[in-house]
Design a protein around this motif. Sequence first.
Motif, PDB file in Angstrom:
ATOM      1  N   GLN A  53       0.874  -1.312   0.128  1.00 43.85           N
ATOM      2  CA  GLN A  53      -0.117  -0.051  -0.021  1.00 43.85           C
ATOM      3  C   GLN A  53       0.886   1.191  -0.004  1.00 43.85           C
ATOM      4  O   GLN A  53       0.632   2.298  -0.514  1.00 43.85           O
ATOM      5  N   ALA A  54       1.836   1.124   0.893  1.00 45.76           N
ATOM      6  CA  ALA A  54       3.056   2.518   0.754  1.00 45.76           C
ATOM      7  C   ALA A  54       3.713   2.512  -0.539  1.00 45.76           C
ATOM      8  O   ALA A  54       3.500   3.694  -1.077  1.00 45.76           O
ATOM      9  N   MET A  55       3.951   1.776  -1.219  1.00 49.36           N
ATOM     10  CA  MET A  55       4.427   1.811  -2.578  1.00 49.36           C
ATOM     11  C   MET A  55       3.552   2.138  -3.532  1.00 49.36           C
ATOM     12  O   MET A  55       3.937   3.041  -4.450  1.00 49.36           O
ATOM     13  N   GLU A  56       2.316   1.781  -3.308  1.00 50.67           N
ATOM     14  CA  GLU A  56       1.217   2.217  -4.443  1.00 50.67           C
ATOM     15  C   GLU A  56       1.129   3.813  -4.085  1.00 50.67           C
ATOM     16  O   GLU A  56       0.973   4.662  -5.021  1.00 50.67           O
ATOM     17  N   ALA A  57       0.742   4.327  -2.837  1.00 50.13           N
ATOM     18  CA  ALA A  57       0.683   5.507  -2.278  1.00 50.13           C
ATOM     19  C   ALA A  57       1.804   6.563  -2.906  1.00 50.13           C
ATOM     20  O   ALA A  57       1.529   7.875  -3.213  1.00 50.13           O
ATOM     21  N   ALA A  58       2.993   6.029  -2.928  1.00 46.09           N
ATOM     22  CA  ALA A  58       4.006   6.707  -3.456  1.00 46.09           C
ATOM     23  C   ALA A  58       3.957   7.224  -4.892  1.00 46.09           C
ATOM     24  O   ALA A  58       4.653   8.341  -5.336  1.00 46.09           O
ATOM     25  N   THR A  59       3.023   6.634  -5.830  1.00 44.48           N
ATOM     26  CA  THR A  59       2.884   6.891  -6.929  1.00 44.48           C
ATOM     27  C   THR A  59       1.612   7.683  -7.271  1.00 44.48           C
ATOM     28  O   THR A  59       1.333   8.369  -8.423  1.00 44.48           O
ATOM     29  N   ALA A  60       1.156   8.093  -6.337  1.00 43.30           N
ATOM     30  CA  ALA A  60      -0.109   9.013  -6.636  1.00 43.30           C
ATOM     31  C   ALA A  60       0.336  10.500  -6.787  1.00 43.30           C
ATOM     32  O   ALA A  60       1.435  10.918  -6.388  1.00 43.30           O
ATOM     33  N   GLU A  61      -0.627  11.079  -7.459  1.00 41.28           N
ATOM     34  CA  GLU A  61      -0.384  12.536  -7.966  1.00 41.28           C
ATOM     35  C   GLU A  61      -1.582  13.199  -7.463  1.00 41.28           C
ATOM     36  O   GLU A  61      -2.617  13.207  -8.030  1.00 41.28           O
ATOM     37  N   PRO A  62      -1.628  14.256  -6.677  1.00 38.87           N
ATOM     38  CA  PRO A  62      -0.443  14.669  -5.781  1.00 38.87           C
ATOM     39  C   PRO A  62      -0.089  13.604  -4.581  1.00 38.87           C
ATOM     40  O   PRO A  62      -1.132  12.988  -4.262  1.00 38.87           O
ATOM     41  N   ARG A  63       0.874  13.567  -4.440  1.00 36.66           N
ATOM     42  CA  ARG A  63       1.092  12.494  -3.258  1.00 36.66           C
ATOM     43  C   ARG A  63       0.801  13.268  -1.875  1.00 36.66           C
ATOM     44  O   ARG A  63       1.116  14.212  -1.548  1.00 36.66           O
ATOM     45  N   VAL A  64       0.111  12.265  -1.116  1.00 40.23           N
ATOM     46  CA  VAL A  64      -0.237  12.748   0.305  1.00 40.23           C
ATOM     47  C   VAL A  64       0.267  11.952   1.458  1.00 40.23           C
ATOM     48  O   VAL A  64       0.045  12.208   2.474  1.00 40.23           O
ATOM     49  N   LEU A  65       0.866  10.646   0.973  1.00 41.19           N
ATOM     50  CA  LEU A  65       0.996   9.737   1.960  1.00 41.19           C
ATOM     51  C   LEU A  65       2.416   9.299   1.554  1.00 41.19           C
ATOM     52  O   LEU A  65       2.906   8.868   0.609  1.00 41.19           O
ATOM     53  N   TYR A  66       3.202   9.553   2.670  1.00 37.64           N
ATOM     54  CA  TYR A  66       4.579   8.885   2.712  1.00 37.64           C
ATOM     55  C   TYR A  66       4.767   7.942   3.931  1.00 37.64           C
ATOM     56  O   TYR A  66       4.836   8.337   5.119  1.00 37.64           O
ATOM     57  N   VAL A  67       5.063   6.658   3.437  1.00 31.96           N
ATOM     58  CA  VAL A  67       5.708   5.651   4.410  1.00 31.96           C
ATOM     59  C   VAL A  67       7.075   5.329   4.005  1.00 31.96           C
ATOM     60  O   VAL A  67       7.384   4.962   2.929  1.00 31.96           O
ATOM     61  N   LEU A  68       8.070   5.885   4.944  1.00 31.95           N
ATOM     62  CA  LEU A  68       9.200   5.664   4.757  1.00 31.95           C
ATOM     63  C   LEU A  68      10.152   4.625   5.729  1.00 31.95           C
ATOM     64  O   LEU A  68       9.608   4.809   6.961  1.00 31.95           O
ATOM     65  N   ALA A  69      10.991   4.068   5.163  1.00 31.64           N
ATOM     66  CA  ALA A  69      12.134   3.320   6.064  1.00 31.64           C
ATOM     67  C   ALA A  69      12.777   4.314   6.849  1.00 31.64           C
ATOM     68  O   ALA A  69      13.354   5.180   6.218  1.00 31.64           O
ATOM     69  N   VAL A  70      13.074   4.019   7.995  1.00 32.17           N
ATOM     70  CA  VAL A  70      14.353   4.447   8.850  1.00 32.17           C
ATOM     71  C   VAL A  70      15.348   3.812   8.809  1.00 32.17           C
ATOM     72  O   VAL A  70      15.416   2.591   9.173  1.00 32.17           O
ATOM     73  N   VAL A  71      16.477   4.498   8.379  1.00 28.26           N
ATOM     74  CA  VAL A  71      17.623   3.743   8.222  1.00 28.26           C
ATOM     75  C   VAL A  71      18.734   4.452   9.047  1.00 28.26           C
ATOM     76  O   VAL A  71      19.066   5.517   8.961  1.00 28.26           O
ATOM     77  N   ASP A  72      19.419   3.476   9.526  1.00 27.12           N
ATOM     78  CA  ASP A  72      20.616   3.873  10.499  1.00 27.12           C
ATOM     79  C   ASP A  72      21.857   4.015   9.603  1.00 27.12           C
ATOM     80  O   ASP A  72      22.248   3.410   8.732  1.00 27.12           O
ATOM     81  N   ALA A  73      22.083   5.558   9.526  1.00 26.99           N
ATOM     82  CA  ALA A  73      23.190   5.959   8.826  1.00 26.99           C
ATOM     83  C   ALA A  73      24.465   5.314   8.501  1.00 26.99           C
ATOM     84  O   ALA A  73      25.223   5.115   7.463  1.00 26.99           O
ATOM     85  N   ALA A  74      24.920   4.729   9.802  1.00 23.26           N
ATOM     86  CA  ALA A  74      26.273   4.102   9.747  1.00 23.26           C
ATOM     87  C   ALA A  74      26.215   2.704   9.036  1.00 23.26           C
ATOM     88  O   ALA A  74      27.121   2.314   8.463  1.00 23.26           O
ATOM     89  N   HIS A  75      25.164   2.143   9.487  1.00 26.32           N
ATOM     90  CA  HIS A  75      25.151   0.381   8.772  1.00 26.32           C
ATOM     91  C   HIS A  75      24.349   0.367   7.878  1.00 26.32           C
ATOM     92  O   HIS A  75      24.303  -0.872   7.253  1.00 26.32           O
ATOM     93  N   ARG A  76      23.267   1.345   7.354  1.00 25.10           N
ATOM     94  CA  ARG A  76      22.410   1.258   6.407  1.00 25.10           C
ATOM     95  C   ARG A  76      21.140   0.265   6.646  1.00 25.10           C
ATOM     96  O   ARG A  76      20.641  -0.259   5.965  1.00 25.10           O
ATOM     97  N   ASP A  77      21.187  -0.111   8.112  1.00 23.25           N
ATOM     98  CA  ASP A  77      19.991  -1.079   8.398  1.00 23.25           C
ATOM     99  C   ASP A  77      18.728  -0.276   8.424  1.00 23.25           C
ATOM    100  O   ASP A  77      18.703   0.719   9.038  1.00 23.25           O
ATOM    101  N   VAL A  78      17.547  -0.993   8.375  1.00 26.16           N
ATOM    102  CA  VAL A  78      16.333  -0.542   8.445  1.00 26.16           C
ATOM    103  C   VAL A  78      16.030  -0.699  10.008  1.00 26.16           C
ATOM    104  O   VAL A  78      16.131  -1.815  10.387  1.00 26.16           O
ATOM    105  N   ILE A  79      15.691   0.350  10.705  1.00 26.00           N
ATOM    106  CA  ILE A  79      15.486   0.269  11.978  1.00 26.00           C
ATOM    107  C   ILE A  79      14.254   0.665  12.824  1.00 26.00           C
ATOM    108  O   ILE A  79      13.683   0.677  13.772  1.00 26.00           O
TER     109      ILE A  79
END
Length: 182
Positions: A53-79
């Motif tokens: 659903q998040a990936m589908e919402a990312a294609t909407a115009e205008p975009r109203v929903l952002y579901v984003l992964a939080v990534v540790d900058a040092a290790h690039r792991d999704v936290i």
Amino acid sequence: MRRVVYNGERLGLREVTEADVPPLHAVYGDHAATQHMPFGPRTQPEVARLVDQAMEAATAEPRVLYVLAVVDAAHRDVIGVVRLRIEADHPHSAEIGFGLHPHQWGRGIGTDLVRLLLAFGFKELGLHRVWGARSPANLPAQLAMLTAGMVEEGRIRHHVHTPHGWRDSIVHSALEDEWIER
């Protein structure tokens, strides 16, 4: 479609992908991580549907929903995961929510994450108001939002229905013209 990649000193935000289902399930499927959310732990197939659903919402115009992964900058792991939803009737206002893996708690990551979300909302999306609602019992979220520069606005009584019954919410907000990047 504009792909989101937004980096801070310790954390980054990026679009979720199918490969993120296992690390996001580690958050959404954890009892401790979901204790203040309006739902109980999610199964891996439920998390996979949320990612779709998040990936589908990312294609909407205008975009109203952002579901984003939080990534540790040092290790690039999704936290963790963040959600920013622009209000349909007020396109310069957005609601935020976030969840972090319990192993990240107690390190100031929540505060850094709220700061990053505010910077993204004000600088990248041109928002005027960013707000979030938390469980009254979620003191770490309170501290993160206050330390990041949000103001506690008040209580919404019986705001959300949880697996344990109705729960109040405490609303915090930041305004573009008052916000100082910290």
